[in-house]
Design an enzyme around this catalytic site. Structure first.
Site, PDB file in Angstrom:
ATOM      1  N   LYS A   1     -11.029  15.252   5.892  1.00  0.00           N
ATOM      2  CA  LYS A   1     -12.205  14.837   5.114  1.00  0.00           C
ATOM      3  C   LYS A   1     -13.158  13.989   5.947  1.00  0.00           C
ATOM      4  O   LYS A   1     -12.714  13.184   6.768  1.00  0.00           O
ATOM      5  CB  LYS A   1     -11.760  14.024   3.894  1.00  0.00           C
ATOM      6  CG  LYS A   1     -12.928  13.595   3.016  1.00  0.00           C
ATOM      7  CD  LYS A   1     -12.512  12.622   1.937  1.00  0.00           C
ATOM      8  CE  LYS A   1     -13.100  11.261   2.224  1.00  0.00           C
ATOM      9  NZ  LYS A   1     -12.954  10.325   1.092  1.00  0.00           N
TER      10      LYS A   1
ATOM     11  N   ARG B   1       0.850  -1.201   0.000  1.00  0.00           N
ATOM     12  CA  ARG B   1       0.000   0.000   0.000  1.00  0.00           C
ATOM     13  C   ARG B   1       0.886   1.252   0.000  1.00  0.00           C
ATOM     14  O   ARG B   1       0.638   2.214  -0.717  1.00  0.00           O
ATOM     15  CB  ARG B   1      -0.943  -0.006   1.219  1.00  0.00           C
ATOM     16  CG  ARG B   1      -2.014  -1.091   1.142  1.00  0.00           C
ATOM     17  CD  ARG B   1      -3.093  -0.916   2.201  1.00  0.00           C
ATOM     18  NE  ARG B   1      -2.649  -1.212   3.557  1.00  0.00           N
ATOM     19  CZ  ARG B   1      -2.666  -2.416   4.137  1.00  0.00           C
ATOM     20  NH1 ARG B   1      -3.092  -3.468   3.453  1.00  0.00           N
ATOM     21  NH2 ARG B   1      -2.262  -2.580   5.381  1.00  0.00           N
TER      22      ARG B   1
ATOM     23  N   LYS C   1     -17.129  18.841  -1.162  1.00  0.00           N
ATOM     24  CA  LYS C   1     -16.796  17.746  -2.082  1.00  0.00           C
ATOM     25  C   LYS C   1     -18.086  16.995  -2.437  1.00  0.00           C
ATOM     26  O   LYS C   1     -18.482  16.063  -1.738  1.00  0.00           O
ATOM     27  CB  LYS C   1     -15.779  16.800  -1.416  1.00  0.00           C
ATOM     28  CG  LYS C   1     -15.459  15.547  -2.223  1.00  0.00           C
ATOM     29  CD  LYS C   1     -14.177  14.886  -1.758  1.00  0.00           C
ATOM     30  CE  LYS C   1     -13.964  13.561  -2.450  1.00  0.00           C
ATOM     31  NZ  LYS C   1     -12.613  13.042  -2.295  1.00  0.00           N
TER      32      LYS C   1
HETATM   33  P1  13P Z   1     -13.633   8.605  -5.908  1.00  0.00           P
HETATM   34  O1  13P Z   1     -13.141   9.780  -6.703  1.00  0.00           O
HETATM   35  O2  13P Z   1     -13.011   7.305  -6.300  1.00  0.00           O
HETATM   36  O3  13P Z   1     -15.130   8.566  -5.824  1.00  0.00           O
HETATM   37  O4  13P Z   1     -13.106   8.819  -4.427  1.00  0.00           O
HETATM   38  C1  13P Z   1     -13.240  10.053  -3.858  1.00  0.00           C
HETATM   39  C2  13P Z   1     -13.442   9.907  -2.409  1.00  0.00           C
HETATM   40  O5  13P Z   1     -12.661  10.405  -1.643  1.00  0.00           O
HETATM   41  C3  13P Z   1     -14.618   9.176  -1.931  1.00  0.00           C
HETATM   42  O6  13P Z   1     -14.782   9.396  -0.566  1.00  0.00           O
END
Ligand code: 13P
Length: 335
Positions: A134, A44, A217
């Protein structure tokens, strides 16, 4: 300009966007196993270090969202991961929710957990070098979903999270993701996504969150993946702009879309059109996970020693999305 607003702008200005590399160990295991690579902590790290040290980071990636495991890892050159990210000219972020669990009272929906002890964890992440965070709330569309309960409880959690993050001097990314799974039309997605986002901002305001120091987001407005007709990219862009104009307070500096299962090219093309038609004051950029990593991961899995080749693919995807964030992408540039 407030310090938090400054950080948000640094992450998103000039066509920069966010690399979402915060897959939980379970999700990363799925991604690695899909290309037949064993999911060990070493592998990872190996893949992620290749991305974080790619030259495209400097020009195109304003921020990287990490997972708890990664922010504490050390690179092959014995640097801390946040140090590597900062050397590349980018800013370290961290996913701080602990995942979405079944919502009591509505068994087919989810509530995101992680508020207990969050203030202490945030202080630790700040010390490790994080400047933004986030939290993802997740909603599904059907006739009766998302329910009022799911909309309300996830908005509440996102607001409490955001207030705590700002208290710790970091920028919260507020991610209410309305999933594309299902038979719904784009109009239904527009209606439900608008309701979800509006409710989030009502709660953020109630919790005294400084909206100038927040990044939203969201998902783009798409028809469900089982919907009978395909909708055009132009319509995706126009409906997405309509949604954000109606539901996002003007103080918010920027939006960084998730890719949510769109193909790499689709995610780039839609972002480009959103910027072509953007008649708002919001920066419209990307915070892509799969749409920035998919091809690079596939290539890398065939020869995990081929660092340069993997970085070349990642650099290209990052550049294409950066051009899209400026409305300057075209299909010909893909070749
Ligand atoms: P994706 O762009 O693969 O949807 O992932 C973004 C993300 O952080 C989802 O929580």
């Amino acid at each position: 300009m407030s310090e938090l607003n400054n950080i948000a702008l640094k992450i998103l200005n000039n066509g920069k966007g966010i690399l979402a590399a915060d897959e939980s160990t379970a999700t990363m295991t799925k991604r690695l196993e899909s290309v037949k690579v064993q999911s060990t902590a070493e592998n990872r790290l190996l893949f992620r270090e290749i991305l974080f040290s790619a030259s495209g980071m400097t020009e195109y990636i304003g921020g990287v969202i990490l997972y708890d495991e990664t922010i504490k890892q050390t690179t092959s050159k014995k640097n801390k991961i946040p140090e590597l990210i900062s050397t590349m000219g980018s800013i370290t972020g961290i996913k701080v929710d602990t995942g979405a669990k079944v919502l009591a009272g509505s068994q087919n929906e989810k509530i995101t957990e992680g508020l207990d002890g969050l203030r202490e964890r945030l202080k630790d992440y700040y010390k490790l070098g994080a400047k933004f965070t986030k939290w993802r709330g997740v909603y599904n569309i059907s006739k009766e979903h998302p329910s009022k309960l799911s909309i309300q409880s996830n908005a509440h959690a996102l607001a409490r999270y955001s207030a705590l993050v700002q208290e710790c001097n970091m920028v919260p990314i507020v991610e209410p993701e309305v999933l594309m799974d299902g038979e719904h039309s784009a109009d239904e997605c527009l209606e439900k996504t608008s309701e979800v986002i509006k409710r989030c901002f009502e709660e953020l305001i109630l919790h005294k969150v400084d909206l100038k120091g927040v990044i939203l987001k969201p998902n783009m407005i798409l028809a469900g993946n089982k919907y009978k007709n395909k909708i055009s990219n132009e319509d995706v862009a126009k409906l997405t702009l309509k949604c954000l104009k109606d539901s996002v307070p003007s103080e918010v500096p920027g939006v960084a879309f998730l890719s949510g299962g769109q193909s790499e090219i689709e995610a780039t093309e839609n972002l480009n059109l959103i910027n072509k038609y953007n008649d708002t004051n919001f920066i419209m950029s990307y915070s892509y996970g799969r749409a920035l990593q998919q091809s690079a991961l596939k290539f890398w899995s065939k020869d995990i020693k081929n660092i340069e080749g993997t970085q070349k693919i990642f650099n290209h995807r990052a550049k294409m999305n950066s051009l899209a964030a400026l409305g300057k992408w075209s299909k010909e540039l893909e070749n």
